[in-house]
Motif scaffolding. Structure first.
Motif, mmCIF file in Angstrom:
data_model
loop_
_atom_site.group_PDB
_atom_site.id
_atom_site.type_symbol
_atom_site.label_atom_id
_atom_site.label_comp_id
_atom_site.label_asym_id
_atom_site.label_seq_id
_atom_site.Cartn_x
_atom_site.Cartn_y
_atom_site.Cartn_z
ATOM 1 N N ASP A 122 -10.992 22.513 45.463
ATOM 2 C CA ASP A 122 -11.508 22.043 44.176
ATOM 3 C C ASP A 122 -10.525 21.115 43.456
ATOM 4 O O ASP A 122 -10.624 20.924 42.238
ATOM 5 C CB ASP A 122 -11.823 23.243 43.269
ATOM 6 N N LEU A 123 -9.609 20.537 44.201
ATOM 7 C CA LEU A 123 -8.553 19.737 43.584
ATOM 8 C C LEU A 123 -9.110 18.557 42.797
ATOM 9 O O LEU A 123 -8.664 18.293 41.677
ATOM 10 C CB LEU A 123 -7.578 19.233 44.650
ATOM 11 N N GLU A 124 -10.070 17.856 43.358
ATOM 12 C CA GLU A 124 -10.570 16.651 42.678
ATOM 13 C C GLU A 124 -11.155 16.967 41.300
ATOM 14 O O GLU A 124 -10.946 16.213 40.344
ATOM 15 C CB GLU A 124 -11.606 15.940 43.551
ATOM 16 N N LEU A 127 -8.282 17.640 38.954
ATOM 17 C CA LEU A 127 -7.597 16.393 38.618
ATOM 18 C C LEU A 127 -8.391 15.573 37.602
ATOM 19 O O LEU A 127 -7.820 14.986 36.679
ATOM 20 C CB LEU A 127 -7.357 15.561 39.888
ATOM 21 N N GLN A 158 1.903 17.823 54.751
ATOM 22 C CA GLN A 158 0.902 18.405 53.855
ATOM 23 C C GLN A 158 1.119 17.941 52.416
ATOM 24 O O GLN A 158 0.164 17.588 51.713
ATOM 25 C CB GLN A 158 0.942 19.935 53.919
ATOM 26 N N ALA A 161 -0.097 14.390 52.126
ATOM 27 C CA ALA A 161 -1.553 14.306 52.247
ATOM 28 C C ALA A 161 -2.228 14.708 50.940
ATOM 29 O O ALA A 161 -3.164 14.037 50.478
ATOM 30 C CB ALA A 161 -2.038 15.194 53.394
ATOM 31 N N GLU A 162 -1.759 15.793 50.326
ATOM 32 C CA GLU A 162 -2.315 16.196 49.044
ATOM 33 C C GLU A 162 -1.923 15.191 47.956
ATOM 34 O O GLU A 162 -2.693 14.925 47.023
ATOM 35 C CB GLU A 162 -1.849 17.608 48.669
ATOM 36 N N ALA A 164 -1.759 12.056 48.316
ATOM 37 C CA ALA A 164 -2.679 10.924 48.409
ATOM 38 C C ALA A 164 -3.954 11.204 47.611
ATOM 39 O O ALA A 164 -4.505 10.302 46.958
ATOM 40 C CB ALA A 164 -3.023 10.648 49.870
ATOM 41 N N ARG A 165 -4.435 12.439 47.650
ATOM 42 C CA ARG A 165 -5.617 12.806 46.858
ATOM 43 C C ARG A 165 -5.322 12.669 45.363
ATOM 44 O O ARG A 165 -6.181 12.217 44.585
ATOM 45 C CB ARG A 165 -6.027 14.250 47.168
ATOM 46 N N ILE A 166 -4.128 13.036 44.977
ATOM 47 C CA ILE A 166 -3.737 12.987 43.567
ATOM 48 C C ILE A 166 -3.596 11.544 43.098
ATOM 49 O O ILE A 166 -4.047 11.173 42.014
ATOM 50 C CB ILE A 166 -2.445 13.793 43.362
ATOM 51 N N THR A 168 -5.151 8.998 44.303
ATOM 52 C CA THR A 168 -6.505 8.447 44.232
ATOM 53 C C THR A 168 -7.173 8.786 42.910
ATOM 54 O O THR A 168 -7.966 8.004 42.380
ATOM 55 C CB THR A 168 -7.353 8.976 45.407
ATOM 56 N N ALA A 169 -6.825 9.953 42.351
ATOM 57 C CA ALA A 169 -7.398 10.379 41.076
ATOM 58 C C ALA A 169 -6.711 9.736 39.880
ATOM 59 O O ALA A 169 -7.111 9.964 38.731
ATOM 60 C CB ALA A 169 -7.319 11.902 40.959
#
Length: 295
Positions: A122-124, A127, A158, A161-162, A164-166, A168-169
């Protein structure tokens, strides 16, 4: 503060980052250290109310807004709470302090000498909520227990990779692969860690930046090459269980790293202190940590 002002403050500010992000598992220990016994609360809601009162007392202390605290890392419930009659992120920025959010969900069991982060499905959504509240960046922690090159490389992969998600937000991730300061092989393992971090940084797209939060290295100056890396916004150090004095002494030997301490900042604060005693104690810790960060 707008996004650019927060970026400039973190990148070039003369100060350190306070870690106020104890989670559910570590909250009882933090409260005991603050002088609040387990029988003073019943259930999670009362426990979090107690720790929020402590954090709000810190945020509202006159010395906390003195300009020497650049940022503060928050637990999710703290981000959602109020201090001084305003949402905590807004109140921090009003005091010149950049808000960050702890986003990891804890650690997996040890394997290959490391504890990876648990999945964050549920990270996105978290964020997006943090971004809407004016949070600047995030923090996520994993732990290295011994020098296992495969494990160290996996834990750094790891983290990035996480990260990169952050990115992007639209938030700035603090990459935190903590090396256990009690590990007998830490000096050699941290060299493997350095190589893995450099590989992760070099793979970032041009123009993107992360922050690094690392244990104060066994070999002073080991991470000096990362301080000016174009993809590193700021290098910060965790206290890792050291006392305030120990952490400050070791940090002083690593120019370019600034503190992001929890225990080192909070260890002498007590619920029973008068406001004057509390402010004097917190102020003394801020002065010591600031001086070590600027050494």
């Amino acid at each position: 503060m707008n996004q650019q002002e927060m970026t400039d403050r973190i990148a070039r500010g003369q100060g350190f980052i306070a870690a106020l992000d104890q989670s559910g598992g570590s909250t009882p220990k933090a409260l005991r250290g603050y002088g609040v016994s387990d029988d003073s609360w019943s259930g999670d809601d009362e426990m979090f109310a107690q720790i929020h009162a402590m954090r709000s007392r810190i945020v509202e202390s006159p010395c906390f807004g003195c300009g020497k605290v650049l940022g503060a890392i928050l637990f999710e419930k703290t981000m959602d709470g109020d201090s001084g009659g305003k949402p905590v992120p807004d109140r921090l920025k009003e005091r010149g302090i950049v808000p960050f959010l702890k986003v990891d969900k804890g650690l997996e069991d040890e394997a290959n000498g490391v504890q990876m982060m648990k999945p964050m499905p549920d990270l996105e959504s978290l964020l997006a909520r943090a971004k809407a509240k004016g949070v600047f960046g995030t923090k996520m922690r994993s732990v290295i227990k011994r020098n296992d090159p495969a494990g160290i490389k996996a834990i750094v992969r790891q983290q990035f990779a996480e990260g990169a998600r952050i990115l992007t937000a639209g938030l700035v991730p603090i990459i935190e692969p903590e090396y256990d300061i009690t590990a007998a092989d830490r000096a050699e393992g941290e060299k493997i860690l350095l190589e893995a971090i450099e590989e992760g940084l070099d793979a970032l797209p041009a123009g993107q930046q992360v922050m690094l939060k690392l244990s104060i290295p066994a070999e002073a100056g080991l991470y000096s090459g990362l301080v000016d890396h174009p993809r590193v916004l700021r290098m910060v150090a965790l206290s890792g269980g050291y006392s305030t004095d120990e952490a400050c002494e070791k940090l002083s030997a690593n120019p370019g790293m600034i503190a992001s301490f929890s225990r080192g900042l909070l260890q002498d604060l007590r619920a029973s202190q008068t406001d004057e005693e509390f402010d004097a104690t917190l102020g003394a810790a801020i002065e010591r940590i600031h001086a070590a960060s600027m050494a």
